[in-house]
Scaffold this motif. Sequence first.
Motif, PDB file in Angstrom:
ATOM      1  N   ASP A  78       0.814  -1.216   0.000  1.00  0.00           N
ATOM      2  CA  ASP A  78       0.000   0.000   0.000  1.00  0.00           C
ATOM      3  C   ASP A  78       0.849   1.268   0.000  1.00  0.00           C
ATOM      4  N   ALA A  79       2.163   1.135   0.071  1.00  0.00           N
ATOM      5  CA  ALA A  79       3.042   2.294   0.159  1.00  0.00           C
ATOM      6  C   ALA A  79       2.768   3.259  -0.982  1.00  0.00           C
ATOM      7  N   GLY A  80       2.605   4.516  -0.639  1.00  0.00           N
ATOM      8  CA  GLY A  80       2.310   5.550  -1.615  1.00  0.00           C
ATOM      9  C   GLY A  80       0.943   6.177  -1.424  1.00  0.00           C
ATOM     10  N   ILE A  81       0.037   5.444  -0.753  1.00  0.00           N
ATOM     11  CA  ILE A  81      -1.320   5.975  -0.634  1.00  0.00           C
ATOM     12  C   ILE A  81      -1.418   7.099   0.397  1.00  0.00           C
ATOM     13  N   ALA A  82      -0.594   7.071   1.426  1.00  0.00           N
ATOM     14  CA  ALA A  82      -0.704   8.089   2.471  1.00  0.00           C
ATOM     15  C   ALA A  82      -0.406   9.470   1.908  1.00  0.00           C
ATOM     16  N   VAL A 130      12.861  -3.219   6.929  1.00  0.00           N
ATOM     17  CA  VAL A 130      11.834  -4.095   6.356  1.00  0.00           C
ATOM     18  C   VAL A 130      10.666  -3.282   5.812  1.00  0.00           C
ATOM     19  N   LEU A 131      10.264  -2.264   6.555  1.00  0.00           N
ATOM     20  CA  LEU A 131       9.090  -1.473   6.181  1.00  0.00           C
ATOM     21  C   LEU A 131       9.463  -0.117   5.571  1.00  0.00           C
ATOM     22  N   ARG A 132      10.620  -0.054   4.972  1.00  0.00           N
ATOM     23  CA  ARG A 132      11.099   1.224   4.428  1.00  0.00           C
ATOM     24  C   ARG A 132      10.110   1.884   3.469  1.00  0.00           C
ATOM     25  N   PRO A 133       9.469   1.125   2.534  1.00  0.00           N
ATOM     26  CA  PRO A 133       8.518   1.786   1.625  1.00  0.00           C
ATOM     27  C   PRO A 133       7.355   2.452   2.364  1.00  0.00           C
ATOM     28  N   ALA A 140       6.882  11.259   3.078  1.00  0.00           N
ATOM     29  CA  ALA A 140       6.384  12.088   1.971  1.00  0.00           C
ATOM     30  C   ALA A 140       5.078  12.766   2.364  1.00  0.00           C
ATOM     31  N   MET A 141       4.235  12.051   3.102  1.00  0.00           N
ATOM     32  CA  MET A 141       2.996  12.638   3.599  1.00  0.00           C
ATOM     33  C   MET A 141       3.285  13.824   4.499  1.00  0.00           C
ATOM     34  N   GLU A 142       4.222  13.658   5.410  1.00  0.00           N
ATOM     35  CA  GLU A 142       4.538  14.745   6.328  1.00  0.00           C
ATOM     36  C   GLU A 142       5.166  15.925   5.596  1.00  0.00           C
ATOM     37  N   ALA A 143       5.890  15.652   4.515  1.00  0.00           N
ATOM     38  CA  ALA A 143       6.431  16.739   3.697  1.00  0.00           C
ATOM     39  C   ALA A 143       5.301  17.526   3.039  1.00  0.00           C
ATOM     40  N   GLU A 144       4.251  16.828   2.617  1.00  0.00           N
ATOM     41  CA  GLU A 144       3.080  17.500   2.060  1.00  0.00           C
ATOM     42  C   GLU A 144       2.459  18.424   3.110  1.00  0.00           C
ATOM     43  N   LEU A 145       2.378  17.950   4.326  1.00  0.00           N
ATOM     44  CA  LEU A 145       1.815  18.759   5.404  1.00  0.00           C
ATOM     45  C   LEU A 145       2.667  19.999   5.653  1.00  0.00           C
ATOM     46  N   ALA A 146       3.979  19.813   5.706  1.00  0.00           N
ATOM     47  CA  ALA A 146       4.883  20.918   5.999  1.00  0.00           C
ATOM     48  C   ALA A 146       4.804  22.013   4.933  1.00  0.00           C
ATOM     49  N   ASN A 147       4.495  21.626   3.703  1.00  0.00           N
ATOM     50  CA  ASN A 147       4.404  22.580   2.606  1.00  0.00           C
ATOM     51  C   ASN A 147       3.006  23.169   2.444  1.00  0.00           C
ATOM     52  N   SER A 148       2.078  22.752   3.289  1.00  0.00           N
ATOM     53  CA  SER A 148       0.695  23.219   3.193  1.00  0.00           C
ATOM     54  C   SER A 148       0.467  24.422   4.096  1.00  0.00           C
TER      55      SER A 148
END
Length: 210
Positions: A78-82, A130-133, A140-148
């Motif tokens: 599911d990596a990428g959906i957040a 193991v869960l890097r993705p 990446a989600m938190e980066a979206e927040l920081a730029n909002s």
Amino acid sequence: MKLTVFGATGGIGGEIVRQALAAGHGVTAVVRDPARLGVTGEGLEVFRADLTDPEALRAAVAGRDAVLSGLGPRKKADAGIAAGLTRSVVRAMEAEGVRRLVVVSAAPVGPPAERQPVVDRIVGSLVAKVLRPVYDDLRAMEAELANSSTDWTSVRPPRLQDKPATGLYRKVVGGTPASGRFIGRADVAHAMLAVLDDASTVRQGVGVAY
């Protein structure tokens, strides 16, 4: 308060809806499939929408006091959906002038805990590999927040468990609780609702754990 909850059919999202209704809030639960929502109650509105379309989400957030999101990957596939879905939520909020947003992330996305035992550091490093993705997606989600322009808070739990809410957990604004290995989904939901009115958590990550 008038709240909108994304990811309302998930473990944390469902608990947010349940606890918010119990506290007397009006709740709009945004879902793809209403049949999967296992919560009912006075004050609940179910809003069916395509979560990838910001325009379709504007009506779900318009006029609300705050938005809470339990969206996130449940497994590596599911990596990428957040990041993608949170981007849609943020754009809808910005279009409607809604500012307060609380999301769920994960402890490894935050800074290492101070005085962390060696064993915990080793285990944490292995899990992160193991869960890097999954964690890359959440970063990446938190980066979206920081730029909002939103007044966001990212709640970062360690390993999740299915346990009743206790309200008894540690919270570190801008950090990570030492030796914090577990927390129940219901208590993550409790923490997310609790930070809504906490100005010290705005545009901050908040580590939570037992």
